[in-house]
Design a protein around this motif. Structure first.
Motif, PDB file in Angstrom:
ATOM      1  N   TYR A 247      21.471  -0.900  23.332  1.00  0.00           N
ATOM      2  CA  TYR A 247      22.796  -1.406  23.014  1.00  0.00           C
ATOM      3  C   TYR A 247      23.340  -2.041  24.301  1.00  0.00           C
ATOM      4  O   TYR A 247      23.536  -1.348  25.304  1.00  0.00           O
ATOM      5  N   CYS A 248      23.569  -3.351  24.259  1.00  0.00           N
ATOM      6  CA  CYS A 248      23.800  -4.111  25.491  1.00  0.00           C
ATOM      7  C   CYS A 248      25.103  -4.907  25.426  1.00  0.00           C
ATOM      8  O   CYS A 248      25.540  -5.331  24.356  1.00  0.00           O
ATOM      9  N   GLU A 249      25.674  -5.152  26.599  1.00  0.00           N
ATOM     10  CA  GLU A 249      26.853  -5.997  26.723  1.00  0.00           C
ATOM     11  C   GLU A 249      26.633  -7.012  27.837  1.00  0.00           C
ATOM     12  O   GLU A 249      25.780  -6.826  28.713  1.00  0.00           O
ATOM     13  N   LYS A 250      27.419  -8.088  27.791  1.00  0.00           N
ATOM     14  CA  LYS A 250      27.373  -9.079  28.861  1.00  0.00           C
ATOM     15  C   LYS A 250      27.960  -8.490  30.136  1.00  0.00           C
ATOM     16  O   LYS A 250      28.840  -7.624  30.096  1.00  0.00           O
ATOM     17  N   ARG A 251      27.479  -8.972  31.270  1.00  0.00           N
ATOM     18  CA  ARG A 251      28.040  -8.559  32.551  1.00  0.00           C
ATOM     19  C   ARG A 251      28.008  -9.756  33.484  1.00  0.00           C
ATOM     20  O   ARG A 251      27.371 -10.770  33.198  1.00  0.00           O
ATOM     21  N   LYS A 252      28.671  -9.614  34.594  1.00  0.00           N
ATOM     22  CA  LYS A 252      28.617 -10.687  35.591  1.00  0.00           C
ATOM     23  C   LYS A 252      27.215 -10.758  36.163  1.00  0.00           C
ATOM     24  O   LYS A 252      26.571  -9.740  36.412  1.00  0.00           O
ATOM     25  N   SER A 253      26.751 -11.982  36.377  1.00  0.00           N
ATOM     26  CA  SER A 253      25.388 -12.156  36.869  1.00  0.00           C
ATOM     27  C   SER A 253      25.254 -11.654  38.296  1.00  0.00           C
ATOM     28  O   SER A 253      26.194 -11.685  39.090  1.00  0.00           O
ATOM     29  N   SER A 254      24.074 -11.159  38.586  1.00  0.00           N
ATOM     30  CA  SER A 254      23.755 -10.725  39.941  1.00  0.00           C
ATOM     31  C   SER A 254      22.251 -10.877  40.134  1.00  0.00           C
ATOM     32  O   SER A 254      21.505 -11.036  39.163  1.00  0.00           O
ATOM     33  N   LYS A 255      21.821 -10.811  41.345  1.00  0.00           N
ATOM     34  CA  LYS A 255      20.402 -11.002  41.637  1.00  0.00           C
ATOM     35  C   LYS A 255      19.589  -9.833  41.091  1.00  0.00           C
ATOM     36  O   LYS A 255      19.957  -8.670  41.270  1.00  0.00           O
TER      37      LYS A 255
END
Length: 394
Positions: A247-255
């Motif tokens: 179960y996943c949500e969007k997040r701010k991108s990171s390396k």
């Protein structure tokens, strides 16, 4: 070839099974011609991702799928939707997309639960037609970023599900870019995939040529991080082996830092293959009675082909009428209905999923007296197999 997950070039060949047929393309006659394709299982040295090198063209595999979702027992679906509702806050008017909806059986479940804005994407003609016959809005396409941006750009979804699909996808980056594009910022993305860590842990070599990606929790997590998704909850359930639900949500991108967490398990899986194969031959050759494989799904059919035990096997048996009186490519073994078997003394090797084994035993108790399973995580796998697993686990 670069890794489909991290893009790096360095990989290790785990097992080369040689040229193998598409086992669910059943034959009408034993001597009918069929094609064979390379079946080489690789693992990436950088991220640990396990995948089939040079997979079969999807146009060959998926013009028609043959395996309809509603044929399968799916006891975990109510729990899956319960968790979605607890986590997401969706309501009856939420917009939901099921990617790889097959014949629409999951859309049916959602509809019966009260959801009215449900849509599907399904590339195979036979499954798509069955879903459309149920009056669902379904797109007959392969899903990727190009399709999502052209055909779904005005549809922002509250929930996107993809069940038993991601293991089939060659371009994982384009697929996840498409999901990210059409999922609302506060939306939920639910993935169900085979948990391939069970293959490594239980020395399960019953693989399927359609599953070109073999995910563990560590590798799917790295892929999701790469595409700015976070796993907020995951569960393991029993379905067609063992399934992993995320179960996943969007997040701010990171390396994303790639790491091979599965190296040792892959090494042992590779080294145990010839030992396993020899031990299986010793096991079946010691049976002084005809051997029948009950259940001719792709995993069991490939298992017989990979291990080359067909010379010991009398036939496959399957209760699904669509498969009966056909032949398995590779082994050339016939698929018989169980009613055709006399009440004789056979040894049965179960090629059915674990969640169905004891139901089968109850229904066929008059017929089945001596048996084992060839599909983990069943507790009925042969003793030599259990000992190898226990010794491997230390």
């Amino acid at each position: 070839m670069n890794c489909r997950l991290c893009g790096r070039k360095h990989h290790d060949t785990i097992i080369d099974f040689g040229k193998q047929p598409i086992v669910h393309h059943y034959l009408k006659a034993k001597d009918e011609n069929y094609s064979r394709h390379d079946f080489v299982l690789n693992s990436c040295e950088t991220c640990g991702f396990i995948y089939i090198k040079n997979p079969i063209d999807p146009a060959i595999l998926y013009e028609n799928y043959f395996t309809i979702s509603s044929w399968k027992n799916q006891p975990h679906v109510p729990r899956l939707v319960d968790v979605i509702e607890m986590i997401s806050g969706i309501n009856e008017n939420s917009k939901i997309l099921d990617i790889g909806c097959n014949d629409g059986s999951f859309l049916d479940f959602l509809k019966n639960r009260g959801y009215v804005n449900v849509f599907g994407v399904e590339p195979t003609k036979d499954s798509y037609s069955k879903a459309v016959d149920k009056k669902f809005t379904v797109y007959n396409n392969f899903f990727d970023f190009s399709f999502a941006s052209k055909c779904l750009k005005n549809k922002m979804f509250d929930l996107i599900t993809t069940r038993q699909v991601l293991e089939h996808i060659f371009d994982l980056d384009s697929f996840l870019e498409g999901v990210e594009y059409i999922l609302k910022d506060d939306g939920l993305f639910v993935i169900e995939i085979p948990d391939s860590e069970w293959n490594l842990d239980l020395l399960d070599y019953a693989l399927w040529e359609e599953h070109i990606n073999y995910f563990t929790l560590s590798t799917i997590n790295q892929l999701l991080k790469k595409h700015s998704f976070s796993i907020i909850h995951h569960e393991i359930t029993l379905f067609s082996g063992r399934a992993l639900i995320l179960y996943c949500e969007k997040r701010k991108s990171s390396k994303t830092i790639f790491k091979n967490y599965d190296r040792d398990k892959c090494f042992l899986y590779k080294n145990n293959w010839p030992v396993f194969k020899d031990s299986l031959h010793e096991f079946v050759s010691a049976k002084n009675k005809p051997i029948v494989v009950y259940g001719c799904g792709a995993r069991s059919a490939n298992f017989v082909n990979f291990t080359e035990i067909s010379k010991y096997v009398y036939s496959f048996v399957d209760d699904q009428q669509e498969k009966q009186n056909l032949f398995i490519p590779g082994s050339g073994l016939p698929i018989m209905p169980s009613d055709n078997l006399p009440d004789s003394d056979y040894f049965y090797m179960f090629g059915v999923n674990t969640e169905n084994e004891y139901k089968l035993l109850q229904n066929k108790s008059h017929l089945i007296h001596e048996y084992c399973s060839i599909l983990p995580p069943s507790k009925n796998i042969p003793g030599f197999w259990k000992r190898m697993v226990y010794d491997r686990a230390g």
